[in-house]
Design a protein around this motif. Sequence first.
Motif, PDB file in Angstrom:
ATOM      1  N   ASP A   1       0.807  -1.223   0.000  1.00 37.49           N
ATOM      2  CA  ASP A   1       0.000   0.000   0.000  1.00 37.49           C
ATOM      3  C   ASP A   1       0.842   1.278   0.000  1.00 37.49           C
ATOM      4  O   ASP A   1       0.298   2.372  -0.078  1.00 37.49           O
ATOM      5  CB  ASP A   1      -1.007   0.001   1.150  1.00 37.49           C
ATOM      6  CG  ASP A   1      -0.360  -0.061   2.528  1.00 37.49           C
ATOM      7  OD1 ASP A   1       0.828  -0.392   2.620  1.00 37.49           O
ATOM      8  OD2 ASP A   1      -1.076   0.211   3.510  1.00 37.49           O
ATOM      9  N   HIS A   2       2.155   1.154   0.051  1.00 40.51           N
ATOM     10  CA  HIS A   2       3.045   2.322  -0.049  1.00 40.51           C
ATOM     11  C   HIS A   2       3.353   2.688  -1.496  1.00 40.51           C
ATOM     12  O   HIS A   2       3.988   3.707  -1.750  1.00 40.51           O
ATOM     13  CB  HIS A   2       4.366   2.066   0.683  1.00 40.51           C
ATOM     14  CG  HIS A   2       4.222   2.040   2.165  1.00 40.51           C
ATOM     15  ND1 HIS A   2       5.068   1.314   2.973  1.00 40.51           N
ATOM     16  CD2 HIS A   2       3.329   2.621   2.998  1.00 40.51           C
ATOM     17  CE1 HIS A   2       4.710   1.466   4.237  1.00 40.51           C
ATOM     18  NE2 HIS A   2       3.661   2.260   4.268  1.00 40.51           N
ATOM     19  N   LEU A   3       2.924   1.851  -2.422  1.00 38.81           N
ATOM     20  CA  LEU A   3       3.219   2.102  -3.831  1.00 38.81           C
ATOM     21  C   LEU A   3       2.185   3.039  -4.440  1.00 38.81           C
ATOM     22  O   LEU A   3       0.985   2.819  -4.308  1.00 38.81           O
ATOM     23  CB  LEU A   3       3.241   0.798  -4.622  1.00 38.81           C
ATOM     24  CG  LEU A   3       4.333  -0.198  -4.269  1.00 38.81           C
ATOM     25  CD1 LEU A   3       4.175  -1.454  -5.103  1.00 38.81           C
ATOM     26  CD2 LEU A   3       5.706   0.407  -4.472  1.00 38.81           C
ATOM     27  N   HIS A   4       2.681   4.059  -5.103  1.00 46.11           N
ATOM     28  CA  HIS A   4       1.837   4.994  -5.860  1.00 46.11           C
ATOM     29  C   HIS A   4       2.495   5.131  -7.233  1.00 46.11           C
ATOM     30  O   HIS A   4       2.956   6.210  -7.610  1.00 46.11           O
ATOM     31  CB  HIS A   4       1.752   6.349  -5.150  1.00 46.11           C
ATOM     32  CG  HIS A   4       1.294   6.245  -3.728  1.00 46.11           C
ATOM     33  ND1 HIS A   4      -0.027   6.120  -3.385  1.00 46.11           N
ATOM     34  CD2 HIS A   4       1.988   6.210  -2.568  1.00 46.11           C
ATOM     35  CE1 HIS A   4      -0.137   6.039  -2.067  1.00 46.11           C
ATOM     36  NE2 HIS A   4       1.077   6.080  -1.561  1.00 46.11           N
ATOM     37  N   LEU A   5       2.563   4.020  -7.956  1.00 46.17           N
ATOM     38  CA  LEU A   5       3.331   3.973  -9.198  1.00 46.17           C
ATOM     39  C   LEU A   5       2.742   4.854 -10.286  1.00 46.17           C
ATOM     40  O   LEU A   5       3.478   5.374 -11.121  1.00 46.17           O
ATOM     41  CB  LEU A   5       3.463   2.530  -9.689  1.00 46.17           C
ATOM     42  CG  LEU A   5       4.239   1.602  -8.746  1.00 46.17           C
ATOM     43  CD1 LEU A   5       4.313   0.209  -9.327  1.00 46.17           C
ATOM     44  CD2 LEU A   5       5.620   2.150  -8.444  1.00 46.17           C
ATOM     45  N   SER A   6       1.426   5.059 -10.281  1.00 46.94           N
ATOM     46  CA  SER A   6       0.837   5.929 -11.299  1.00 46.94           C
ATOM     47  C   SER A   6       1.314   7.373 -11.132  1.00 46.94           C
ATOM     48  O   SER A   6       1.377   8.126 -12.091  1.00 46.94           O
ATOM     49  CB  SER A   6      -0.690   5.866 -11.243  1.00 46.94           C
ATOM     50  OG  SER A   6      -1.142   6.285  -9.971  1.00 46.94           O
ATOM     51  N   ASP A   7       1.675   7.728  -9.895  1.00 46.63           N
ATOM     52  CA  ASP A   7       2.225   9.065  -9.627  1.00 46.63           C
ATOM     53  C   ASP A   7       3.751   9.053  -9.610  1.00 46.63           C
ATOM     54  O   ASP A   7       4.370  10.093  -9.419  1.00 46.63           O
ATOM     55  CB  ASP A   7       1.722   9.582  -8.275  1.00 46.63           C
ATOM     56  CG  ASP A   7       0.210   9.705  -8.227  1.00 46.63           C
ATOM     57  OD1 ASP A   7      -0.386  10.024  -9.273  1.00 46.63           O
ATOM     58  OD2 ASP A   7      -0.364   9.476  -7.150  1.00 46.63           O
ATOM     59  N   GLY A   8       4.356   7.864  -9.741  1.00 45.61           N
ATOM     60  CA  GLY A   8       5.807   7.744  -9.698  1.00 45.61           C
ATOM     61  C   GLY A   8       6.376   7.965  -8.311  1.00 45.61           C
ATOM     62  O   GLY A   8       7.451   8.530  -8.152  1.00 45.61           O
ATOM     63  N   LEU A   9       5.637   7.505  -7.280  1.00 45.69           N
ATOM     64  CA  LEU A   9       6.060   7.726  -5.895  1.00 45.69           C
ATOM     65  C   LEU A   9       6.011   6.439  -5.085  1.00 45.69           C
ATOM     66  O   LEU A   9       5.231   5.537  -5.368  1.00 45.69           O
ATOM     67  CB  LEU A   9       5.121   8.728  -5.209  1.00 45.69           C
ATOM     68  CG  LEU A   9       5.078  10.145  -5.738  1.00 45.69           C
ATOM     69  CD1 LEU A   9       3.924  10.897  -5.088  1.00 45.69           C
ATOM     70  CD2 LEU A   9       6.382  10.859  -5.488  1.00 45.69           C
ATOM     71  N   ILE A  10       6.839   6.403  -4.049  1.00 44.91           N
ATOM     72  CA  ILE A  10       6.737   5.401  -2.985  1.00 44.91           C
ATOM     73  C   ILE A  10       6.580   6.199  -1.705  1.00 44.91           C
ATOM     74  O   ILE A  10       7.297   7.162  -1.470  1.00 44.91           O
ATOM     75  CB  ILE A  10       8.004   4.536  -2.873  1.00 44.91           C
ATOM     76  CG1 ILE A  10       8.116   3.568  -4.032  1.00 44.91           C
ATOM     77  CG2 ILE A  10       7.999   3.754  -1.576  1.00 44.91           C
ATOM     78  CD1 ILE A  10       9.320   2.652  -3.942  1.00 44.91           C
TER      79      ILE A  10
END
Length: 132
Positions: free
Chosen positions: A50-59
């Motif tokens: 749940d720490h992955l925000h790959l669509s925004d390019g963030l962890i």
Amino acid sequence: MFEEFINDLLQITGGGNPRVRAFEKVRDHAIIRVLTEGLRAEELLTLRLDHLHLSDGLIGPVTPLKEARASGEGRFVPLQPRTVVAITRYLRARDGHKRASDPWLWLGTRGRAKLTYSGLYRMLNRRAADAG
């Protein structure tokens, strides 16, 4: 010199080639890429899916090492596009792991749960030795 070393490590793990099917190589490649983004070992090992925000390019939020360990606090780490691709490939390989339902992002080999600090240390030493 440092860039050459990192490039050698990335090449020894398959160079991000999507045809590499070995779980361990895909995982190690993604881990090395994430470490080059500025995460510390302990921060890397405490990441959950749940720490992955790959669509925004963030962890993130990445759990801070000291203080402010309350839920939801921490920093967000921007990722390079190649790192996002490496993580995406790892997630596909992760789906076939015995412990794929575990919340931890980085899983161990041979059906083991969460990757530990000693496992990360051994993996990096092995990859460095393989890279020469």
